[in-house]
Design an enzyme around this catalytic site. Structure first.
Site, short mmCIF file in Angstrom:
data_model
loop_
_atom_site.label_atom_id
_atom_site.label_comp_id
_atom_site.label_asym_id
_atom_site.label_seq_id
_atom_site.Cartn_x
_atom_site.Cartn_y
_atom_site.Cartn_z
N HIS A 40 -0.02 0.79 9.76
CA HIS A 40 0.61 1.81 8.93
C HIS A 40 1.04 1.21 7.60
CE1 HIS A 40 4.04 -0.22 10.80
NE2 HIS A 40 4.82 0.27 9.82
N HIS A 200 0.37 -2.76 7.63
CA HIS A 200 0.85 -3.83 8.49
C HIS A 200 1.00 -3.33 9.92
CE1 HIS A 200 4.44 -1.83 6.86
NE2 HIS A 200 5.07 -2.20 7.96
N ARG A 215 14.96 -5.01 7.22
CA ARG A 215 13.95 -4.54 6.27
C ARG A 215 14.59 -3.77 5.13
NH1 ARG A 215 12.28 0.45 5.69
NH2 ARG A 215 10.25 0.96 4.81
#
Length: 224
Positions: A40, A200, A215
């Site tokens: 994705h 990724h 993240r």
């Protein structure tokens, strides 16, 4: 929201003390998850997906839990010429409802879609800085929106296998090993990537151990 600021995630949530920081914490008791272990590009269900992302490893298993990236400019460049011509004018839908919303109740899923309607993006986007052509379909992509034309569909029944098979072929390009790199995490290691040109995949091969990641997604602009 101004470009280059950080964005929270409507499902994964954010750190209340650090806006824009998303904690992806997994431990021995975490249920099986299908949000990470698919190819994705982050948040393409937004009209303006993040231009880049930063991921820091807080804790990782002794073996496993790697992250893989695929070069989607190379994936496009290697397509047969007839495929490039076919997909050049195509656009596609990207949905948070059909991905993160799938495990929610119907009421919550519909509310999520009302807040984040499906986005439409070109199947081939142009990198705003390098000018490269990039294949821009992934695990959040549900269907083409302008495939059903006289050039592609002779009879109505041509649409479903034709459009669906082509989309799955394109999504599958990310899985070709020659386009990939694989990162083995260590505590406090950091990865930064261009979310416009890569996909990724977080490899879910480490249960039942701990993997804690943080993240930050950097606000981008609308693909063209």
């Amino acid at each position: 929201m101004p470009l280059n600021s950080l964005e929270d995630h409507p499902v994964l949530g954010g750190d209340p003390d650090h806006p824009g920081l998303v904690r992806i914490y997994k431990d021995e008791n975490s249920p099986p998850d299908y949000f990470e272990n698919s190819w994705h590009c982050d948040a393409t269900w937004r009209n303006a997906p993040p231009m880049g992302c930063v991921l820091r490893c807080v804790a990782c298993p002794p073996v496993g839990g790697d992250t893989m990236w695929a070069n989607m400019a190379k994936a496009y460049a290697d397509l047969p010429e007839w495929v490039k011509q076919t997909i050049a004018p195509l656009k596609a839908r990207h949905s948070i409802e059909a991905s993160f919303g799938a495990r929610m109740s119907e009421e919550k899923r519909h509310a999520l879609k009302a807040q984040y309607p499906d986005a439409e993006h070109p199947v081939v986007r142009t990198h705003p800085e390098t000018g490269e052509k990039i294949l821009y379909v992934n695990g959040f992509t549900t269907h083409f929106t302008n495939y059903h034309t006289a050039e592609n569909v002779r009879y109505g029944q041509d649409y479903a296998p034709g459009g669906a098979n082509l989309l799955q072929y394109l999504i599958g390009r990310a899985a070709i090993p020659e386009y990939q790199v694989r990162w083995r995490w260590r505590p406090n290691s950091v990865a930064i990537w261009d979310n416009r040109a890569t996909q990724h995949y977080a490899v879910m091969d480490y249960a039942p151990t701990v993997r804690r990641m943080e993240r930050a997604g950097i606000v981008g602009d609308r693909p063209y």
